[in-house]
Design a protein around this motif. Structure first.
Motif, PDB file in Angstrom:
ATOM      1  N   LEU A 195     -42.584   4.783 -61.317  1.00 43.38           N
ATOM      2  CA  LEU A 195     -42.916   5.633 -62.464  1.00 43.38           C
ATOM      3  C   LEU A 195     -42.346   4.996 -63.718  1.00 43.38           C
ATOM      4  N   ASP A 196     -43.190   4.224 -64.381  1.00 44.23           N
ATOM      5  CA  ASP A 196     -42.685   3.369 -65.438  1.00 44.23           C
ATOM      6  C   ASP A 196     -41.937   4.052 -66.566  1.00 44.23           C
ATOM      7  N   GLY A 197     -42.540   5.058 -67.171  1.00 46.45           N
ATOM      8  CA  GLY A 197     -41.892   5.634 -68.348  1.00 46.45           C
ATOM      9  C   GLY A 197     -40.914   6.751 -68.019  1.00 46.45           C
ATOM     10  N   ALA A 198     -40.848   7.138 -66.748  1.00 50.78           N
ATOM     11  CA  ALA A 198     -40.148   8.376 -66.399  1.00 50.78           C
ATOM     12  C   ALA A 198     -38.630   8.244 -66.388  1.00 50.78           C
ATOM     13  N   VAL A 199     -37.989   9.357 -66.718  1.00 51.29           N
ATOM     14  CA  VAL A 199     -36.539   9.462 -66.560  1.00 51.29           C
ATOM     15  C   VAL A 199     -36.305  10.609 -65.585  1.00 51.29           C
ATOM     16  N   LEU A 200     -35.796  10.265 -64.403  1.00 50.06           N
ATOM     17  CA  LEU A 200     -35.682  11.255 -63.338  1.00 50.06           C
ATOM     18  C   LEU A 200     -34.258  11.324 -62.827  1.00 50.06           C
ATOM     19  N   VAL A 201     -33.717  12.516 -62.848  1.00 51.58           N
ATOM     20  CA  VAL A 201     -32.372  12.715 -62.345  1.00 51.58           C
ATOM     21  C   VAL A 201     -32.432  13.840 -61.329  1.00 51.58           C
ATOM     22  N   GLU A 202     -31.777  13.640 -60.196  1.00 52.73           N
ATOM     23  CA  GLU A 202     -31.738  14.715 -59.207  1.00 52.73           C
ATOM     24  C   GLU A 202     -30.382  14.735 -58.539  1.00 52.73           C
ATOM     25  N   GLU A 203     -29.848  15.943 -58.378  1.00 53.81           N
ATOM     26  CA  GLU A 203     -28.606  16.075 -57.631  1.00 53.81           C
ATOM     27  C   GLU A 203     -28.877  16.967 -56.439  1.00 53.81           C
ATOM     28  N   ALA A 204     -28.608  16.426 -55.240  1.00 54.47           N
ATOM     29  CA  ALA A 204     -28.700  17.251 -54.044  1.00 54.47           C
ATOM     30  C   ALA A 204     -27.282  17.487 -53.548  1.00 54.47           C
ATOM     31  N   ALA A 205     -26.897  18.757 -53.521  1.00 52.25           N
ATOM     32  CA  ALA A 205     -25.577  19.125 -52.994  1.00 52.25           C
ATOM     33  C   ALA A 205     -25.807  19.713 -51.620  1.00 52.25           C
ATOM     34  N   VAL A 206     -25.299  19.030 -50.591  1.00 44.17           N
ATOM     35  CA  VAL A 206     -25.606  19.416 -49.215  1.00 44.17           C
ATOM     36  C   VAL A 206     -24.330  19.865 -48.511  1.00 44.17           C
ATOM     37  N   ARG A 207     -24.355  21.101 -48.004  1.00 45.45           N
ATOM     38  CA  ARG A 207     -23.204  21.590 -47.237  1.00 45.45           C
ATOM     39  C   ARG A 207     -23.592  21.651 -45.765  1.00 45.45           C
ATOM     40  N   ILE A 208     -22.760  21.069 -44.924  1.00 51.64           N
ATOM     41  CA  ILE A 208     -23.111  20.933 -43.513  1.00 51.64           C
ATOM     42  C   ILE A 208     -22.041  21.593 -42.646  1.00 51.64           C
ATOM     43  N   ALA A 209     -22.455  22.626 -41.905  1.00 52.54           N
ATOM     44  CA  ALA A 209     -21.513  23.376 -41.070  1.00 52.54           C
ATOM     45  C   ALA A 209     -21.296  22.674 -39.732  1.00 52.54           C
ATOM     46  N   ALA A 210     -20.418  23.227 -38.932  1.00 51.67           N
ATOM     47  CA  ALA A 210     -20.050  22.629 -37.646  1.00 51.67           C
ATOM     48  C   ALA A 210     -21.278  22.329 -36.789  1.00 51.67           C
ATOM     49  N   GLY A 211     -21.287  21.141 -36.212  1.00 54.76           N
ATOM     50  CA  GLY A 211     -22.346  20.774 -35.276  1.00 54.76           C
ATOM     51  C   GLY A 211     -23.708  20.551 -35.911  1.00 54.76           C
ATOM     52  N   ALA A 212     -23.806  20.673 -37.234  1.00 52.65           N
ATOM     53  CA  ALA A 212     -25.104  20.499 -37.895  1.00 52.65           C
ATOM     54  C   ALA A 212     -25.301  19.041 -38.310  1.00 52.65           C
ATOM     55  N   THR A 213     -26.566  18.636 -38.430  1.00 49.02           N
ATOM     56  CA  THR A 213     -26.873  17.253 -38.797  1.00 49.02           C
ATOM     57  C   THR A 213     -27.856  17.207 -39.959  1.00 49.02           C
ATOM     58  N   TYR A 214     -27.483  16.464 -40.976  1.00 50.52           N
ATOM     59  CA  TYR A 214     -28.383  16.208 -42.101  1.00 50.52           C
ATOM     60  C   TYR A 214     -28.751  14.744 -42.087  1.00 50.52           C
ATOM     61  N   ARG A 215     -30.050  14.466 -42.140  1.00 46.91           N
ATOM     62  CA  ARG A 215     -30.507  13.082 -42.302  1.00 46.91           C
ATOM     63  C   ARG A 215     -31.272  13.010 -43.612  1.00 46.91           C
ATOM     64  N   GLY A 216     -30.854  12.132 -44.491  1.00 46.00           N
ATOM     65  CA  GLY A 216     -31.530  12.020 -45.782  1.00 46.00           C
ATOM     66  C   GLY A 216     -32.006  10.601 -45.998  1.00 46.00           C
ATOM     67  N   HIS A 217     -33.274  10.454 -46.353  1.00 42.80           N
ATOM     68  CA  HIS A 217     -33.801   9.108 -46.616  1.00 42.80           C
ATOM     69  C   HIS A 217     -34.476   9.079 -47.978  1.00 42.80           C
ATOM     70  N   PHE A 218     -34.159   8.056 -48.743  1.00 41.31           N
ATOM     71  CA  PHE A 218     -34.639   7.980 -50.116  1.00 41.31           C
ATOM     72  C   PHE A 218     -35.235   6.610 -50.397  1.00 41.31           C
ATOM     73  N   THR A 219     -36.561   6.586 -50.453  1.00 42.96           N
ATOM     74  CA  THR A 219     -37.224   5.331 -50.796  1.00 42.96           C
ATOM     75  C   THR A 219     -37.805   5.476 -52.191  1.00 42.96           C
ATOM     76  N   GLY A 220     -37.548   4.470 -53.019  1.00 41.49           N
ATOM     77  CA  GLY A 220     -38.040   4.571 -54.385  1.00 41.49           C
ATOM     78  C   GLY A 220     -38.444   3.229 -54.950  1.00 41.49           C
TER      79      GLY A 220
END
Ligand SMILES: Nc1ncnc2c1ncn2[C@@H]1O[C@H](COP(=O)(O)OP(=O)(O)OP(=O)(O)O)[C@@H](O)[C@H]1O
Ligand SMILES: [Mg+2]
Lengths: 372, 249
Positions: A173-198
């Motif tokens: 995205l040539d002209g774009a200005v993009l900001v993102e904040e992901a705040a992830v809270r993970i409880a006992a035994g839980a699994t978060y998988r995050g993949h970011f291709t850009g």
């Protein structure tokens, strides 16, 4: 700053967020964490005015609950998880001025295969909340649509034993200005998988604030930045708050032309979080002298008996490998593409959701045609 | 087939080959022997076209064409094959994918049509069996974690697959056990043909029992210092290089 938020938020909470933003202003390069991504320089103060960024649910799997954040009298699953205190300026900025937002929930115990497809569109600030309750599971496919400037404040909460795979593929995205904040809270035994291709933007920053809050909690982060010119910044902070928590990070970047790839990754192991286990790898290949990569892995350990491995490397395509392929008849450009693809492959292979993985591969391949 | 005249090659500004002259006719098999560091691999890399090997003087003609003017992939498509002394490990590229890409690249460059996946697989399997290269190896990343002998067998497999007109084998026998040595030698002998030439670089007379060369050249300090028939290998084995190199110096 004009705060005409229509988000249902207590006056008090909004005022505190606004005060934080007022106090700090837009992040700029003299602030350590924003050294390589000077938001103030590209935006001026315009970034903090409230305009209409929006969300678009492209696929809502059966069984999920949805709540528009501009409605009053939110249910408990929203109020319990939304607008947690944060010291993050941009996150506070969206709380202070966003006039749109969405909350989504997978109820306890529900396993959903059909992916939730959520896009962010338009310019301005937008909020999102995703709650995956105890024992539930979900695939989230996040889409990014061009905008002059957008700031997404995303909160994600995983209950005990929950699973979430979050894939975000961001086109060039040539002209774009993009900001993102992901705040992830993970409880006992839980699994978060995050993949970011850009593929980069004028300025693109994805921040991940990961809190491993319960025993056995896991976070596995991966991503690829393929930049033919443009900028991409992935900034992560993984906090092992209790013992026996696991995190891994694998980020691969290729920068060509005037491309600039940034990875800043901090892993904190809190006092008493013994038996925490974390690995962190960031690698970049630079094609050409104008390209740049800034890789900054960082460890902060206050506990004993932890297993942490981290490494970062910036390099060039391996000349010996290139020669080997060419000596077997493979034309140079194709040989370079093969090696670049091979370099990125282990990070792409981290995507569990097959459709997203193939999409990432296809888009990377198409982009490689241009850089190699 | 191959005519090298007064070849001077420098690497990083240091002259390694210092006036090497050598010619191999179609149908012939020549061997090069010589002490460590004498320039054998430098010669093979130069023939294959590796960057950084600067020809400062002399010429290389292959089938009458100036080899030095061609990029490595063009040389390969025209039938030059180098089995490398140290095959490169390439993580993230499976061996089978590599073989298919390489084979079809060469075919395309020669104006032939691509072989489909099934066609390539059939061809590879047939050659792999003779060289004891397992299906499992073909599925793994190229050369990654292969033993020394496995790498050399895969190099030989590629030679069999690409059917080059000029095959250069740089110490393909080093690190092979006795059975593998025989398999590799059989692979080479199977390719012997009036239209092909081969250049076998080795330290051991043993290989030359299996692959009987038409001519042996001794390379020392960047030059050919002795030449002879297959008996020369026996003499070297008995007396060492000191004897011959000393005479030439
Ligand atoms: N990049 C380089 N810079 C300087 N010298 C080099 C470079 N590469 C090779 N050499 C030198 O060139 C000489 C010839 O090396 P080469 O690999 O051709 O020898 P070789 O005959 O194949 O030896 P071996 O039998 O050990 O395989 C050696 O002295 C080596 O150190
Ligand atoms: Mg050598």
């Amino acid at each position: 700053m004009t705060a005409l938020s229509a988000i249902a938020l207590s006056e008090d909470r909004r005022a505190r967020a606004a005060a934080l933003v007022q106090d700090r202003g837009l992040p700029h390069r003299r602030i350590e964490e924003w050294k390589y991504s000077d938001l103030r320089a590209v935006l001026g103060e315009a970034g903090l005015s409230a305009v209409v960024a929006q969300y678009l649910i492209r696929n809502l799997p059966h069984g999920m609950d949805v709540w528009d954040l501009s409605r009053p009298d939110a249910p408990a699953w929203v109020t319990d998880n939304f607008a947690r205190e944060t010291g993050n300026t941009m996150n506070a900025a969206s709380l202070a001025v966003a006039d749109a937002g969405i909350a989504l929930r997978v109820p306890a115990g529900m396993a959903i295969d059909d992916p939730l497809k959520l896009d962010f569109t338009g310019a301005g600030h937008v909020r999102a909340l995703l709650v995956v309750e105890a024992g539930a599971s979900l695939n989230l496919v996040e889409g990014v649509v061009a905008a002059d400037f957008r700031n997404v404040g995303f909160e994600i909460a995983l209950g005990e034993g929950a699973r979430l795979e979050h894939v975000r593929i961001c086109p060039a995205l040539d002209g774009a200005v993009l900001v993102e904040e992901a705040a992830v809270r993970i409880a006992a035994g839980a699994t978060y998988r995050g993949h970011f291709t850009g593929f980069g933007a004028r300025l693109s920053r994805m921040e991940l604030e990961i809190a491993l809050e319960g025993t056995g909690a896991q976070a596995h982060l991966s991503g690829v930045a393929l930049l033919d010119g443009r900028h991409s910044d992935i900034t992560t902070h993984v906090s092992h708050l209790v013992g026996d928590t696991h995190s891994s990070q694998l980020f691969k970047h290729v920068a060509a032309g005037k491309g600039r790839a940034v990875y800043q990754g901090k892993v904190t192991v809190a006092k008493g979080a013994n038996g925490a286990d974390s690995s962190q790898t960031a690698k970049a290949l630079l094609l050409g002298d104008a390209a740049e990569a800034d890789l900054k892995p960082e460890l902060e350990i206050f506990a004993d008996d932890v297993k942490c491995a981290h490494g970062a490397a910036v390099g060039d395509l391996d000349a010996e490998s290139l020669f080997y392929l060419r000596a077997r008849g493979i034309p140079e450009a194709q040989a370079r593409r093969m090696l670049l693809q091979a370099f990125l492959e282990d990070a792409v292979a981290e995507v569990g959701h097959a459709e997203s993985r193939e999409m990432a591969r296809t888009e990377l391949l198409a982009a490689l045609e241009k850089v190699a | 087939m191959l005519e090298i005249k007064n070849l001077h090659v420098a690497v990083d500004g240091k002259e390694i080959l210092k006036g090497l002259t050598l010619s191999i006719g179609a149908g012939e098999v020549h061997a090069i022997m010589g002490p460590n560091g004498s320039g054998k691999s430098t010669l093979s890399y130069t023939l294959a076209g590796r960057a950084g090997y600067d020809i400062t003087d002399g010429s290389i003609l292959y089938k009458g064409e100036d080899l030095a003017a061609m990029p490595p992939e063009e040389r390969a498509a025209k039938g030059v094959f180098l089995a490398m002394q140290y095959p490169v490990e390439i993580p993230g590229v499976t061996t089978m994918t590599f073989l298919k890409t390489a084979l079809n690249s060469q075919r395309r460059a020669r104006g032939q049509s691509d072989l489909d996946a099934v066609g390539v697989l059939k061809l590879v399997r047939a050659k792999a069996k003779a060289l004891n290269v397992s299906e499992e190896m073909l599925k793994r990343a190229l050369n990654v974690g292969f033993s020394g002998g496995e790498k050399k067998r895969l190099e030989t497999l590629q030679m069999a697959l690409f059917e080059p007109s000029l095959a250069i084998l740089d110490e393909t026998d080093s690190g092979l056990d006795i059975d593998a040595l025989r398999l590799v030698a059989e692979g080479v002998n199977a390719l012997r043909d009036p239209a092909r030439a081969m250049l076998v670089i080795t330290h051991y007379q043993r290989l030359l029992d299996y692959i009987v060369p038409d001519r042996i050249h001794v390379l020392a300090k960047g030059r050919i210092v002795a030449e002879g028939g297959k008996e020369l290998a026996l003499e070297l084995e008995a007396k060492g290089y000191e004897h011959i190199v000393g005479q030439a110096a």
